[in-house]
Design a protein around this motif. Structure first.
Motif, mmCIF file in Angstrom:
data_model
loop_
_atom_site.group_PDB
_atom_site.id
_atom_site.type_symbol
_atom_site.label_atom_id
_atom_site.label_comp_id
_atom_site.label_asym_id
_atom_site.label_seq_id
_atom_site.Cartn_x
_atom_site.Cartn_y
_atom_site.Cartn_z
ATOM 1 N N ILE A 1 0.815 -1.214 -0.066
ATOM 2 C CA ILE A 1 -0.069 0.025 0.011
ATOM 3 C C ILE A 1 0.587 1.340 -0.087
ATOM 4 O O ILE A 1 0.634 2.221 -0.549
ATOM 5 N N MET A 2 1.821 1.170 0.970
ATOM 6 C CA MET A 2 3.079 2.556 0.904
ATOM 7 C C MET A 2 3.586 2.531 -0.431
ATOM 8 O O MET A 2 3.973 3.730 -0.763
ATOM 9 N N ALA A 3 3.833 1.312 -1.023
ATOM 10 C CA ALA A 3 4.797 1.668 -2.264
ATOM 11 C C ALA A 3 3.728 2.235 -3.478
ATOM 12 O O ALA A 3 4.176 3.040 -4.068
ATOM 13 N N ARG A 4 2.437 1.694 -3.345
ATOM 14 C CA ARG A 4 1.528 2.433 -4.362
ATOM 15 C C ARG A 4 1.345 3.880 -3.897
ATOM 16 O O ARG A 4 0.917 4.828 -5.139
ATOM 17 N N ALA A 5 1.500 4.241 -2.890
ATOM 18 C CA ALA A 5 1.287 5.675 -2.517
ATOM 19 C C ALA A 5 2.493 6.486 -2.582
ATOM 20 O O ALA A 5 2.642 7.675 -2.536
ATOM 21 N N GLY A 6 3.560 5.731 -3.161
ATOM 22 C CA GLY A 6 4.874 6.559 -3.137
ATOM 23 C C GLY A 6 5.701 6.976 -1.893
ATOM 24 O O GLY A 6 6.417 7.808 -1.942
ATOM 25 N N GLN A 7 5.354 6.113 -0.746
ATOM 26 C CA GLN A 7 5.831 6.371 0.527
ATOM 27 C C GLN A 7 7.104 5.634 0.799
ATOM 28 O O GLN A 7 7.403 5.107 1.640
ATOM 29 N N TRP A 8 8.158 5.809 -0.039
ATOM 30 C CA TRP A 8 9.415 5.040 -0.274
ATOM 31 C C TRP A 8 10.192 5.224 1.141
ATOM 32 O O TRP A 8 10.794 4.259 1.683
ATOM 33 N N SER A 9 10.235 6.192 1.414
ATOM 34 C CA SER A 9 11.172 7.000 2.604
ATOM 35 C C SER A 9 10.687 6.369 4.020
ATOM 36 O O SER A 9 11.322 6.411 4.849
ATOM 37 N N GLU A 10 9.414 6.018 3.992
ATOM 38 C CA GLU A 10 8.794 5.747 5.164
ATOM 39 C C GLU A 10 8.807 4.435 5.425
ATOM 40 O O GLU A 10 8.302 3.627 6.342
ATOM 41 N N MET A 11 8.957 3.454 4.357
ATOM 42 C CA MET A 11 8.703 1.978 4.466
ATOM 43 C C MET A 11 9.653 1.297 5.041
ATOM 44 O O MET A 11 9.377 0.197 5.935
ATOM 45 N N ALA A 12 10.843 1.797 5.451
ATOM 46 C CA ALA A 12 11.791 0.835 6.115
ATOM 47 C C ALA A 12 11.562 0.696 7.599
ATOM 48 O O ALA A 12 11.709 -0.228 8.323
ATOM 49 N N ALA A 13 10.510 1.753 8.002
ATOM 50 C CA ALA A 13 10.378 1.651 9.534
ATOM 51 C C ALA A 13 9.486 0.239 9.829
ATOM 52 O O ALA A 13 9.164 0.114 11.154
ATOM 53 N N LEU A 14 8.755 -0.116 8.640
ATOM 54 C CA LEU A 14 7.976 -1.473 9.054
ATOM 55 C C LEU A 14 8.778 -2.655 9.081
ATOM 56 O O LEU A 14 8.016 -3.664 9.346
ATOM 57 N N ILE A 15 10.102 -2.608 8.819
ATOM 58 C CA ILE A 15 10.797 -3.682 8.953
ATOM 59 C C ILE A 15 11.192 -4.003 10.347
ATOM 60 O O ILE A 15 12.058 -3.555 10.988
ATOM 61 N N PRO A 16 10.661 -5.325 10.906
ATOM 62 C CA PRO A 16 11.092 -5.584 12.265
ATOM 63 C C PRO A 16 12.370 -6.159 12.533
ATOM 64 O O PRO A 16 12.998 -6.701 11.436
ATOM 65 N N ASP A 17 12.925 -6.252 13.576
ATOM 66 C CA ASP A 17 14.408 -6.577 13.652
ATOM 67 C C ASP A 17 14.346 -8.248 13.497
ATOM 68 O O ASP A 17 15.261 -8.759 12.727
ATOM 69 N N GLU A 18 13.160 -8.926 13.678
ATOM 70 C CA GLU A 18 13.256 -10.527 13.468
ATOM 71 C C GLU A 18 13.376 -10.620 12.052
ATOM 72 O O GLU A 18 14.096 -11.416 11.544
ATOM 73 N N LEU A 19 12.801 -9.828 11.061
ATOM 74 C CA LEU A 19 12.762 -9.912 9.798
ATOM 75 C C LEU A 19 14.401 -9.483 9.380
ATOM 76 O O LEU A 19 14.913 -10.265 8.322
ATOM 77 N N LEU A 20 14.798 -8.584 9.872
ATOM 78 C CA LEU A 20 16.212 -8.100 9.419
ATOM 79 C C LEU A 20 17.236 -9.252 9.629
ATOM 80 O O LEU A 20 18.067 -9.559 8.801
ATOM 81 N N ARG A 21 17.026 -9.664 10.732
ATOM 82 C CA ARG A 21 17.959 -10.890 11.163
ATOM 83 C C ARG A 21 17.680 -12.151 10.401
ATOM 84 O O ARG A 21 18.914 -12.909 9.977
ATOM 85 N N GLU A 22 16.488 -12.478 9.930
ATOM 86 C CA GLU A 22 16.423 -13.414 9.067
ATOM 87 C C GLU A 22 16.851 -13.424 7.740
ATOM 88 O O GLU A 22 17.404 -14.371 7.046
#
Length: 337
Positions: A269-290
């Motif tokens: 949804i954020m990508a379609r709205a062009g909110q690219w700079s805000e999307m990183a905040a949705l990546i939790p630490d668990e996903l990042l580590r995996e």
């Protein structure tokens, strides 16, 4: 396990060739050029002349925006110029990019890619042996090759073809017909083990090939840096990259396997709205580590080998994004290995 680099062409062909040369000197086995904002073949043309032994390849040259004849000619010239050190990596892109981005029709992508590969090999056979060109498929047909357009034989004509993708159908096709499969950066060890390899092995079995006939190649996100500030910048950059990948339909299977569907929905949804700079905040630490390797520079390679040993054949690092101290530490680890 081969340790390679992958890079995005910068637009400065000589700088890209110097990057490849530095990777060769450090001990990397291959350099893979990705297609995003720039043509992936161009930097490799100079690198072919300024390097000696490193394998040069496109990580994901977009197939359907180019006729197989165009791709066959480029790859043939690259194989000649590199003295047989070129590998052709092909990707389909997503449907939206194919239709709206490059203006091509999206039809039967797996069947079309199969014919694309068959077409390339038929054209190369004509180049090498002056055989009559006769390829007839549903999507592609080639029946004419006059001497004026035939570049003639190569000393090393066998060009390995890799596919780029991670869905089971693409994995099976790679297992049946290709030298390897490139997965996207957003993958997990569990996804490779439970989804990708079973598909590749099904293709290998269908074609009567052995597991060693198809190499699995993965780009690895590495969060690292020589000091705390460098690691902070690296983590922010990797979170942003993962968020973009996770918003794409082609990566939904990875997200679903780990129960990250809600995150993927929000990111789309954020990508379609062009909110690219805000999307990183949705990546939790668990996903990042995996998905990513998080390690000090001198520990990056040991952790990569621990995660991927027995699971992949080639690992690609983004050499150009690393600072000088990090490069030095990783190069030292490569030489020790």
């Amino acid at each position: 396990m081969n340790i390679d680099i992958s890079f995005f062409p910068s637009g400065d062909l000589r700088a890209d060739a110097e990057l490849v040369a530095s990777a060769e000197q450090a001990g990397f086995r291959a350099a893979w050029s990705a297609e995003t904002a720039r043509n992936p073949f161009l930097p490799l043309t100079i690198a072919a002349s300024t390097s000696q032994s490193i394998l040069l390849g496109t990580q994901s040259a977009i197939a359907f925006s180019r006729s197989p004849m165009v791709t066959a000619q480029i790859a043939w010239d690259m194989a000649r110029q590199s003295h047989g050190r070129f590998a052709l990596g092909l990707g389909t892109q997503a449907r939206a990019h194919t239709e709206a981005g490059v203006g091509e029709i999206w039809t039967d992508p797996i069947g079309r890619m199969r014919e694309y590969i068959e077409s390339l090999r038929a054209i190369w056979d004509t180049f090498q042996h002056n055989a009559r060109l006769r390829y007839r498929g549903t999507h592609y047909q080639f029946r004419l090759m006059s001497p004026f357009f035939n570049p003639g034989p190569n000393a090393k004509p066998d060009i390995p073809i890799f596919l780029a993708g991670m869905n089971p159908d693409m994995g099976r096709l790679a297992g049946e017909t290709c030298a390897g499969l490139h997965t996207p950066g957003i993958h997990t060890a569990a996804y490779l083990r439970e989804v990708v390899w079973p598909a590749v092995e099904a293709g290998l079995a269908a074609a009567g090939r052995a597991r060693g006939d198809c190499a699995l190649t993965v780009p690895v996100f590495v969060v690292t840096g020589a000091d705390a500030e460098a690691r902070r910048r690296s983590e922010a950059q990797i979170r942003s990259r993962i968020a973009v990948y996770a918003s794409m339909p082609g990566c939904r299977r990875v997200m679903a396997l780990h129960g990250w569907d809600d995150i993927a929905d929000k990111l789309s949804i954020m990508a379609r709205a062009g909110q690219w700079s805000e999307m990183a905040a949705l990546i939790p630490d668990e996903l990042l580590r995996e998905v990513a390797i998080m390690a000090a520079p001198d520990e990056a390679l040991p952790q990569i080998k621990q995660r991927y040993a027995g699971l992949v054949n080639r690992v690609c690092l983004e050499w150009g994004d690393m600072d000088a101290p990090t490069r030095s530490a990783i190069a030292s680890g490569l030489h020790q290995a």
